[in-house]
Write a protein that holds these residues in place. Structure first.
Motif, PDB file in Angstrom:
ATOM      1  N   GLN A  36       0.951  -1.061  -0.059  1.00  0.00           N
ATOM      2  CA  GLN A  36       0.107   0.015   0.539  1.00  0.00           C
ATOM      3  C   GLN A  36       0.874   1.373  -0.175  1.00  0.00           C
ATOM      4  O   GLN A  36       1.870   1.357   0.538  1.00  0.00           O
ATOM      5  N   LEU A  37       0.853   1.984  -0.246  1.00  0.00           N
ATOM      6  CA  LEU A  37       1.449   3.664  -0.796  1.00  0.00           C
ATOM      7  C   LEU A  37      -0.088   4.624  -0.266  1.00  0.00           C
ATOM      8  O   LEU A  37      -1.172   4.813  -0.910  1.00  0.00           O
ATOM      9  N   VAL A  38       0.592   5.458   0.568  1.00  0.00           N
ATOM     10  CA  VAL A  38      -0.458   6.146   1.013  1.00  0.00           C
ATOM     11  C   VAL A  38      -0.252   8.262   0.953  1.00  0.00           C
ATOM     12  O   VAL A  38       1.164   8.161   1.347  1.00  0.00           O
ATOM     13  N   GLU A  39      -0.639   8.919  -0.278  1.00  0.00           N
ATOM     14  CA  GLU A  39       0.515  10.452  -0.292  1.00  0.00           C
ATOM     15  C   GLU A  39      -0.077  11.130   0.501  1.00  0.00           C
ATOM     16  O   GLU A  39      -1.596  11.132   0.946  1.00  0.00           O
ATOM     17  N   SER A  40       0.237  12.122   1.001  1.00  0.00           N
ATOM     18  CA  SER A  40      -0.267  12.814   1.643  1.00  0.00           C
ATOM     19  C   SER A  40       0.892  14.816   1.915  1.00  0.00           C
ATOM     20  O   SER A  40       1.952  14.232   0.822  1.00  0.00           O
ATOM     21  N   GLY A  41       0.035  15.134   1.421  1.00  0.00           N
ATOM     22  CA  GLY A  41       0.869  16.653   1.910  1.00  0.00           C
ATOM     23  C   GLY A  41       0.601  17.758   0.743  1.00  0.00           C
ATOM     24  O   GLY A  41       1.419  18.773   0.577  1.00  0.00           O
ATOM     25  N   GLY A  42      -0.834  17.641  -0.204  1.00  0.00           N
ATOM     26  CA  GLY A  42      -1.438  17.696  -0.805  1.00  0.00           C
ATOM     27  C   GLY A  42      -1.624  19.281  -0.605  1.00  0.00           C
ATOM     28  O   GLY A  42      -1.991  19.751   0.346  1.00  0.00           O
ATOM     29  N   GLY A  43      -1.761  20.084  -1.502  1.00  0.00           N
ATOM     30  CA  GLY A  43      -3.094  21.355  -0.939  1.00  0.00           C
ATOM     31  C   GLY A  43      -2.509  22.524  -1.930  1.00  0.00           C
ATOM     32  O   GLY A  43      -2.259  21.875  -3.408  1.00  0.00           O
ATOM     33  N   LEU A  44      -2.914  24.130  -1.683  1.00  0.00           N
ATOM     34  CA  LEU A  44      -3.107  24.522  -2.624  1.00  0.00           C
ATOM     35  C   LEU A  44      -1.975  26.419  -2.207  1.00  0.00           C
ATOM     36  O   LEU A  44      -1.826  26.441  -1.435  1.00  0.00           O
ATOM     37  N   VAL A  45      -1.075  26.339  -2.845  1.00  0.00           N
ATOM     38  CA  VAL A  45      -0.310  27.415  -2.476  1.00  0.00           C
ATOM     39  C   VAL A  45       0.161  28.282  -3.947  1.00  0.00           C
ATOM     40  O   VAL A  45      -0.723  28.215  -4.789  1.00  0.00           O
ATOM     41  N   HIS A  46       0.958  29.805  -3.860  1.00  0.00           N
ATOM     42  CA  HIS A  46       1.134  30.116  -4.347  1.00  0.00           C
ATOM     43  C   HIS A  46       2.807  30.126  -5.099  1.00  0.00           C
ATOM     44  O   HIS A  46       2.934  29.444  -4.053  1.00  0.00           O
ATOM     45  N   PRO A  47       3.199  30.362  -6.317  1.00  0.00           N
ATOM     46  CA  PRO A  47       3.653  30.630  -6.969  1.00  0.00           C
ATOM     47  C   PRO A  47       4.769  31.099  -6.174  1.00  0.00           C
ATOM     48  O   PRO A  47       4.839  31.761  -5.726  1.00  0.00           O
ATOM     49  N   GLY A  48       6.266  30.167  -6.481  1.00  0.00           N
ATOM     50  CA  GLY A  48       6.845  30.672  -5.590  1.00  0.00           C
ATOM     51  C   GLY A  48       7.357  29.362  -4.555  1.00  0.00           C
ATOM     52  O   GLY A  48       7.873  30.073  -3.757  1.00  0.00           O
ATOM     53  N   GLU A  49       6.015  29.327  -3.646  1.00  0.00           N
ATOM     54  CA  GLU A  49       6.120  28.925  -2.549  1.00  0.00           C
ATOM     55  C   GLU A  49       6.451  27.438  -2.397  1.00  0.00           C
ATOM     56  O   GLU A  49       7.503  27.070  -3.358  1.00  0.00           O
ATOM     57  N   SER A  50       6.549  26.298  -1.469  1.00  0.00           N
ATOM     58  CA  SER A  50       6.564  24.909  -1.878  1.00  0.00           C
ATOM     59  C   SER A  50       5.679  24.414  -0.809  1.00  0.00           C
ATOM     60  O   SER A  50       5.246  24.663  -0.008  1.00  0.00           O
ATOM     61  N   LEU A  51       6.280  22.395  -1.130  1.00  0.00           N
ATOM     62  CA  LEU A  51       5.184  22.297  -0.802  1.00  0.00           C
ATOM     63  C   LEU A  51       6.463  21.091  -0.929  1.00  0.00           C
ATOM     64  O   LEU A  51       6.947  20.882  -1.125  1.00  0.00           O
ATOM     65  N   ARG A  52       5.953  19.746   0.426  1.00  0.00           N
ATOM     66  CA  ARG A  52       6.449  18.294   0.623  1.00  0.00           C
ATOM     67  C   ARG A  52       5.469  17.684   0.549  1.00  0.00           C
ATOM     68  O   ARG A  52       4.662  17.449   2.108  1.00  0.00           O
ATOM     69  N   LEU A  53       5.361  16.592  -0.495  1.00  0.00           N
ATOM     70  CA  LEU A  53       4.438  15.196  -0.453  1.00  0.00           C
ATOM     71  C   LEU A  53       4.943  13.931   0.293  1.00  0.00           C
ATOM     72  O   LEU A  53       6.575  13.702   0.713  1.00  0.00           O
ATOM     73  N   SER A  54       4.571  13.967   0.601  1.00  0.00           N
ATOM     74  CA  SER A  54       4.896  12.159   1.638  1.00  0.00           C
ATOM     75  C   SER A  54       4.197  11.070   0.668  1.00  0.00           C
ATOM     76  O   SER A  54       2.786  11.014  -0.045  1.00  0.00           O
ATOM     77  N   CYS A  55       4.364   9.777   1.113  1.00  0.00           N
ATOM     78  CA  CYS A  55       4.556   8.730   0.477  1.00  0.00           C
ATOM     79  C   CYS A  55       5.215   7.364   1.338  1.00  0.00           C
ATOM     80  O   CYS A  55       6.001   7.141   1.237  1.00  0.00           O
ATOM     81  N   ALA A  56       3.643   7.722   1.872  1.00  0.00           N
ATOM     82  CA  ALA A  56       3.833   6.216   3.306  1.00  0.00           C
ATOM     83  C   ALA A  56       3.675   5.092   2.580  1.00  0.00           C
ATOM     84  O   ALA A  56       2.706   4.805   2.156  1.00  0.00           O
ATOM     85  N   ALA A  57       4.885   3.604   2.552  1.00  0.00           N
ATOM     86  CA  ALA A  57       4.526   2.630   1.509  1.00  0.00           C
ATOM     87  C   ALA A  57       4.336   1.842   3.503  1.00  0.00           C
ATOM     88  O   ALA A  57       5.055   1.714   4.530  1.00  0.00           O
TER      89      ALA A  57
END
Length: 125
Positions: A3-24
């Motif tokens: 099983q793979l579960v992604e998390s961490g998505g969202g709405l951000v402004h240009p130039g900003e950062s985001l981190r996605l996780s993939c828990a296995a």
């Protein structure tokens, strides 16, 4: 059961950062060549990263090179996609998968991979 579960998505402004996780679960990350893929509405799926399990080599698509970085926490069996300097063109559904290859300069998905459910990333002002 794999099983793979992604998390961490969202709405951000240009130039900003985001981190996605993939828990296995059900396997150890190093057993497979792990990849991140994304698909924007009306566009084909794009392979953006691939960590090759045989030698640990990491490949990035030109579209994200220098902005995105893959990292792992073995203790949590989780892979992370750190996304910096985000652009509106990065808007897409992001998936992690257990089978990727780097062929002809492209990151492609193998035919037998397991996939997560996806995480939506929207970059908008």
């Amino acid at each position: 059961q794999v099983q793979l579960v992604e998390s961490g998505g969202g709405l951000v402004h240009p130039g900003e950062s985001l981190r996605l996780s993939c828990a296995a679960s059900g396997f150890a990350l190093e057993q497979y060549s792990m990849g991140w893929f994304r698909q924007a509405p009306g566009k084909e799926r794009e392979g953006i990263t691939c960590v090759r399990n045989t030698d640990g080599s990491t490949f990035y698509a030109d579209s994200v090179k220098g902005r995105f970085t893959v990292a792992r926490d073995k203790s949590k069996n989780t892979e992370y996609l750190q996304m910096n300097s985000l652009k509106p063109s990065d808007t897409a559904e992001y998936y992690c998968a257990t089978d990727c290859m780097f062929e002809g300069g492209q990151i492609v998905a193998g035919p037998w991979g397991y996939w997560g459910q996806g995480a939506q990333v929207t970059v908008s002002s």
